[in-house]
Design a protein around this motif. Structure first.
Motif, PDB file in Angstrom:
ATOM      1  N   ALA A 164      42.460  23.424  23.258  1.00  0.00           N
ATOM      2  CA  ALA A 164      43.852  23.742  22.891  1.00  0.00           C
ATOM      3  C   ALA A 164      44.842  22.936  23.725  1.00  0.00           C
ATOM      4  N   ALA A 165      44.417  22.544  24.931  1.00  0.00           N
ATOM      5  CA  ALA A 165      45.294  21.729  25.784  1.00  0.00           C
ATOM      6  C   ALA A 165      45.288  20.264  25.338  1.00  0.00           C
ATOM      7  N   GLY A 166      44.585  20.002  24.245  1.00  0.00           N
ATOM      8  CA  GLY A 166      44.575  18.646  23.677  1.00  0.00           C
ATOM      9  C   GLY A 166      43.669  17.673  24.409  1.00  0.00           C
ATOM     10  N   LYS A 167      42.722  18.204  25.188  1.00  0.00           N
ATOM     11  CA  LYS A 167      41.896  17.307  26.004  1.00  0.00           C
ATOM     12  C   LYS A 167      40.683  16.754  25.254  1.00  0.00           C
ATOM     13  N   TYR A 168      40.287  17.416  24.187  1.00  0.00           N
ATOM     14  CA  TYR A 168      39.171  16.872  23.404  1.00  0.00           C
ATOM     15  C   TYR A 168      39.254  17.403  21.974  1.00  0.00           C
ATOM     16  N   THR A 169      38.628  16.649  21.070  1.00  0.00           N
ATOM     17  CA  THR A 169      38.411  17.178  19.719  1.00  0.00           C
ATOM     18  C   THR A 169      36.896  17.359  19.586  1.00  0.00           C
ATOM     19  N   LEU A 225      26.753  27.995  21.070  1.00  0.00           N
ATOM     20  CA  LEU A 225      28.071  27.485  21.465  1.00  0.00           C
ATOM     21  C   LEU A 225      28.399  26.206  20.695  1.00  0.00           C
ATOM     22  N   HIS A 226      27.379  25.401  20.410  1.00  0.00           N
ATOM     23  CA  HIS A 226      27.586  24.192  19.598  1.00  0.00           C
ATOM     24  C   HIS A 226      28.188  24.579  18.252  1.00  0.00           C
ATOM     25  N   LYS A 227      27.634  25.667  17.686  1.00  0.00           N
ATOM     26  CA  LYS A 227      28.157  26.157  16.402  1.00  0.00           C
ATOM     27  C   LYS A 227      29.566  26.727  16.581  1.00  0.00           C
ATOM     28  N   ARG A 228      29.743  27.606  17.562  1.00  0.00           N
ATOM     29  CA  ARG A 228      31.026  28.283  17.733  1.00  0.00           C
ATOM     30  C   ARG A 228      32.155  27.302  18.043  1.00  0.00           C
ATOM     31  N   LEU A 229      31.824  26.225  18.770  1.00  0.00           N
ATOM     32  CA  LEU A 229      32.852  25.246  19.119  1.00  0.00           C
ATOM     33  C   LEU A 229      33.034  24.180  18.040  1.00  0.00           C
ATOM     34  N   GLY A 230      32.237  24.260  16.972  1.00  0.00           N
ATOM     35  CA  GLY A 230      32.385  23.328  15.851  1.00  0.00           C
ATOM     36  C   GLY A 230      32.078  21.888  16.215  1.00  0.00           C
ATOM     37  N   LEU A 231      31.086  21.667  17.081  1.00  0.00           N
ATOM     38  CA  LEU A 231      30.773  20.302  17.493  1.00  0.00           C
ATOM     39  C   LEU A 231      29.986  19.582  16.406  1.00  0.00           C
ATOM     40  N   SER A 232      29.920  18.261  16.553  1.00  0.00           N
ATOM     41  CA  SER A 232      29.267  17.465  15.510  1.00  0.00           C
ATOM     42  C   SER A 232      27.767  17.369  15.749  1.00  0.00           C
ATOM     43  N   LYS A 233      27.073  16.836  14.740  1.00  0.00           N
ATOM     44  CA  LYS A 233      25.623  16.684  14.868  1.00  0.00           C
ATOM     45  C   LYS A 233      25.263  15.615  15.899  1.00  0.00           C
ATOM     46  N   SER A 234      26.197  14.684  16.129  1.00  0.00           N
ATOM     47  CA  SER A 234      25.920  13.593  17.067  1.00  0.00           C
ATOM     48  C   SER A 234      26.106  14.063  18.485  1.00  0.00           C
ATOM     49  N   ALA A 275      24.839   6.914  29.641  1.00  0.00           N
ATOM     50  CA  ALA A 275      23.838   6.105  28.941  1.00  0.00           C
ATOM     51  C   ALA A 275      23.997   6.160  27.424  1.00  0.00           C
ATOM     52  N   SER A 276      24.939   6.951  26.958  1.00  0.00           N
ATOM     53  CA  SER A 276      25.030   7.177  25.512  1.00  0.00           C
ATOM     54  C   SER A 276      26.259   6.498  24.919  1.00  0.00           C
ATOM     55  N   ASP A 277      26.360   6.590  23.589  1.00  0.00           N
ATOM     56  CA  ASP A 277      27.535   6.033  22.909  1.00  0.00           C
ATOM     57  C   ASP A 277      28.598   7.109  22.687  1.00  0.00           C
ATOM     58  N   ALA A 278      28.407   8.275  23.345  1.00  0.00           N
ATOM     59  CA  ALA A 278      29.385   9.363  23.172  1.00  0.00           C
ATOM     60  C   ALA A 278      30.594   9.139  24.076  1.00  0.00           C
ATOM     61  N   LYS A 279      31.701   9.857  23.759  1.00  0.00           N
ATOM     62  CA  LYS A 279      32.925   9.680  24.538  1.00  0.00           C
ATOM     63  C   LYS A 279      33.050  10.703  25.658  1.00  0.00           C
ATOM     64  N   LYS A 280      32.705  11.966  25.333  1.00  0.00           N
ATOM     65  CA  LYS A 280      32.993  13.052  26.274  1.00  0.00           C
ATOM     66  C   LYS A 280      31.828  14.037  26.349  1.00  0.00           C
TER      67      LYS A 280
END
Lengths: 74, 356, 353
Positions: free
Chosen positions: C73-78, C103-112, C138-143
């Motif tokens: 909500a503080a705009g720090k991540y999508t 928590l992955h489900k509850r936070l609506g995170l992506s499959k990646s 080591a990954s191609d992820a951002k956060k």
């Protein structure tokens, strides 16, 4: 594809003798219609008809006719 | 999510099971026809189950001891120990700490447990590799496995249905990774938490401490959801991984899938265009061994091999979570040890039956 | 020590959440069955005057969820940006799967995304952040999101003298935290980690898992072993870490220690040469909050801070395992969010009967 041909496909998939099933057969009465049979059905429907079956759809099947209805190319 | 880690290499692998193998016929009260249908449909003809006091940690311990002895590793140079399991010894501390003590590893060692199942081996390699690559540590140990069949079989008469107590086998594995120039590991990892109920042990923890019938150590599985997930997502990930790494099934000696059930595995192999002969199968004799299943399949195939070839294995673990990951493993066949059998267990002094 | 170096990773945001339910230790003396001398001595010895405790209808995951959503909500991540989700807890929702999946489900995170639970307690923040940093690098992820939380205070039993299973249960408070990591070329994270499994019995709940499926919910800890461990090993590791970094203790704004008890905190601070004014304490109002205690203490001190300043913190978690770690945290106070009182609950539809 005729209903007879479709029923034959089901009998083959579930390793039942020819003539065991009719459109009105109640699935709950078929001993061989167990969890493995349902998985075999998923494969059959996907490979032959391009139809993807979910657990909810499978739960809704009461008779063989319910399955025959979906055995059309998607 | 794609991960690439350089200068790490898997240099040893071992697996341990109990000494006694049970056939499904031995385990079952059902009539022979039902048993034969089960064997035909699932591919499982029997499996190893832990002896009454053994846990996953005991198997991992035995596999690790054998591995470290064979490879003549100086334990002081092991700086990471990750234990991937759903069947840890205690609520706390992490069983990795207990294993650190049992193996005699130094205090300069990162130890913790990761709770994953079917995808656990590949994820575990990723965790290990990433910890090694950002430290000065030389060796890391990945211990992975589950032992729930023992629990299932002691209550098998109360269970309904055919799966679970016959499908799962108990085991533990140890994989040694070295920080070394020229090595490289690549991973494709994915998660879908919306499927968390597909394979779940709903009771006995903090969300639902009580269960309607008092039993809490069992797992509930939605066979159809798991089947649909595995046959759709695993091939997709395998194909994406090969596209990303510029490889094809021809570049690999074998396809090592999580040993879920034969129907799933065959379908995954087919959709990723791997000939069935290249797909390793251990589940017929070991059952579904959770995070052990990939290393056990490699041990089963190459453990007794005398020659000096290098095995190129494309590995994919998929399942509980829903979680799935793929990696390409290159390991010398000589570094894959023969299967270890053990009935030893750790006497921690807490057993209530011992304290009279 | 195992020294880890993560180039190009920074801690972008920290949040924490505790239950609304509060326990006032001093008020326990009002209970006619309670020994008022014990209550007074307890507060004096441990430094704990109160803590937060949730009901049986919430778990650590609920507070971790609240803290993570606050950061979102503080705009720090999508949600799509999160490639690593690590949940450090000793009180998971289920035996399997990892609570990280729920928590992955509850936070609506992506499959990646990769997601799993790690079983650690008091050292959980330092270990969790280190692990997530390495996997993110080591990954191609951002956060990456690191959630750390336990509900060691939660209990069906009350805290009255005739109900509580032991006096140790008075020490603990419930809390969770969320920490956001992101890639940033100009930053780096470092940490020092150690483990000593010879002390696995010092703090243990050996029953009701897989080795002993049936047994008491808790057993007494070895307080002396724990005390000796903390005052010897922690200062030594801090020393070693600072030497490696070429840093001095007085270069830090605060020394943030796992909130075990006041005696341990004071002793460690003294041995590393940090004056108590620079050692924030949350223990007095929140109790021993296990893995969340370090981030909670940071949030407690800076969460409502209006100034926009960069602070350099030296943090250390130590305890169950035995496991301990030290990590420096450089962060702007505006990226430390105010404490929240978690109202979130989750209905998973599994019947109790």
């Amino acid at each position: 594809m005729t209903d007879q041909e479709k029923i034959a496909m089901l009998e083959e998939t579930w390793e039942l003798d020819e003539g065991t099933l009719t459109a009105d057969t109640v699935l709950a009465d078929v001993d061989e219609y167990d969890s493995m049979a349902k998985l075999s059905l998923i494969v059959l429907m996907d490979d032959e008809f391009g139809v993807k079956l979910t657990g909810d759809v499978i739960k809704g099947f009461e008779t063989v006719a319910d399955i025959l209805k979906l055995m059309e190319n998607a | 999510m794609f991960t690439e880690i350089n200068n790490v290499k898997v240099i040893g692998m071992a697996a341990a099971v109990s000494p006694e193998w049970d056939s499904i016929s031995d385990l079952s009260d059902e009539d022979e026809a039902t048993v034969q249908r089960f064997i035909k449909k699932t591919g499982v003809s029997g499996r190893y189950s832990a002896s009454p006091r053994q846990t996953t940690a005991d198997f991992c311990f035995a596999a690790a001891e054998k591995l470290l002895e064979e490879k003549q590793i100086d334990k002081k140079e092991i700086g990471v120990l990750v234990f991937v399991t759903q069947t840890g010894d205690y609520r706390l501390p992490a069983s990795a700490c207990v294993l650190q003590y049992r193996l005699g590893l130094p205090k300069e060692c990162i130890c913790f447990d990761v709770n994953l199942g079917c995808s656990g081996f590949v994820y575990g390699l990723n965790v290990l590799a990433s910890l090694l690559s950002n430290t000065a540590v030389k060796y890391g140990l990945l211990l992975a496995g589950d032992s729930s069949a023992r629990e299932f079989s002691t209550r098998r008469k109360q269970r309904e249905g055919h799966s679970g107590n016959w499908l799962f086998g108990d085991s533990g594995t140890a994989t040694l990774m070295e920080k070394t120039e020229g090595g490289r590991l690549q991973f494709l990892s994915q998660t879908d938490g919306s499927g968390y109920k597909a394979i779940i042990s709903p009771y006995g923890s903090w969300r639902n401490p009580d269960s309607p019938d008092g039993r809490t150590h069992y797992v509930v599985m939605d066979d159809i959801a798991v089947f649909n997930f595995a046959t759709a997502e695993a091939p997709k990930q395998l194909n994406d991984f090969m596209a990303k790494t510029g490889t094809t099934p021809d570049d690999y000696d074998c396809l090592v899938l999580h040993q879920a059930n034969l129907m799933i595995m065959k379908r995954v192999a087919k959709k990723s265009e791997f000939p069935e002969e290249k797909m390793l199968v251990s589940m017929d004799r070991f059952g579904n061994t959770s995070s052990s299943s990939i290393p056990i399949s490699l041990v089963d195939k190459y453990g007794e091999t005398e020659d000096d070839r290098t095995v190129k294995a494309l590995c994919c673990g998929f399942g509980v979570g829903l979680s799935w990951a793929t990696c390409a493993l290159e390991i010398a066949a000589a570094d894959i040890l023969p299967l270890v059998h053990t009935d030893a267990y750790y006497k921690d002094g807490y057993n209530l039956d011992d304290q009279v | 020590m195992v020294f880890s170096n993560y180039e190009g990773i920074r801690i972008a945001c920290i949040a924490a959440s505790v239950p609304e339910g509060r326990v006032d230790i001093a008020a326990m003396a009002d209970d006619p069955n309670e020994d008022p001398k014990f209550v007074k001595s307890f507060i004096k010895k441990t430094g704990i005057a109160g803590k937060h405790k949730c009901g049986m209808d919430q778990t650590a995951a609920d507070f971790s969820y609240t803290a993570a959503k606050q950061i979102e909500a503080a705009g720090k991540y999508t949600p799509e940006e999160i490639g690593v989700l690590i949940n450090v807890t000793q009180n998971p929702d289920y035996r399997t799967p990892s609570t990280a999946l729920v928590l992955h489900k509850r936070l609506g995170l992506s499959k990646s995304c990769l997601a799993f639970d790690v079983n650690l307690g008091c050292s959980g923040f330092v270990y969790g952040v280190s692990l997530a940093a390495g996997m993110l690098m080591a990954s191609d992820a951002k956060k990456a999101l690191v959630l750390v939380g336990d509900t060691l205070a939660r209990s069906r039993k009350g805290l009255g003298v005739d109900q509580r299973s032991s006096n140790t249960t008075l020490l603990f408070g419930d809390a969770s935290s969320a920490t956001l990591l992101e890639k940033d070329d100009a930053s780096r994270l470092t940490s020092a980690l150690m483990s000593d499994g010879t002390g696995h019995k010092a703090l243990s709940t050996p029953y009701n898992a897989w080795k002993h499926p049936v047994g008491p919910e808790s057993i007494p800890s070895d307080d002396i072993a724990v005390f000796n461990f903390t005052i010897n090993e922690v200062p030594a590791l801090v020393e070693e870490y600072l030497t490696k970094l070429g840093a001095e203790i007085d270069g830090y704004d605060d020394l943030v220690l796992h909130q075990a008890n006041m005696m341990i905190i004071k002793n460690i601070a003294k041995r590393v040469g940090m004056p108590m004014e620079k050692v924030p304490v949350s223990l007095d109002r929140f109790g021993n909050t296990s893995g969340a205690s370090v981030p909670l203490t940071i949030v407690d001190k800076y969460g409502s801070c209006d100034e926009n300043k960069e602070v350099r913190l030296l943090t250390s978690g130590y305890g169950v395992g035995l496991s301990w770690g030290v990590m420096e945290v450089t962060i702007n106070t505006k990226d430390i969010l105010p404490l929240t009182y978690g109202k979130d609950r989750y209905d998973d539809d599994y019947p109790d009967e």
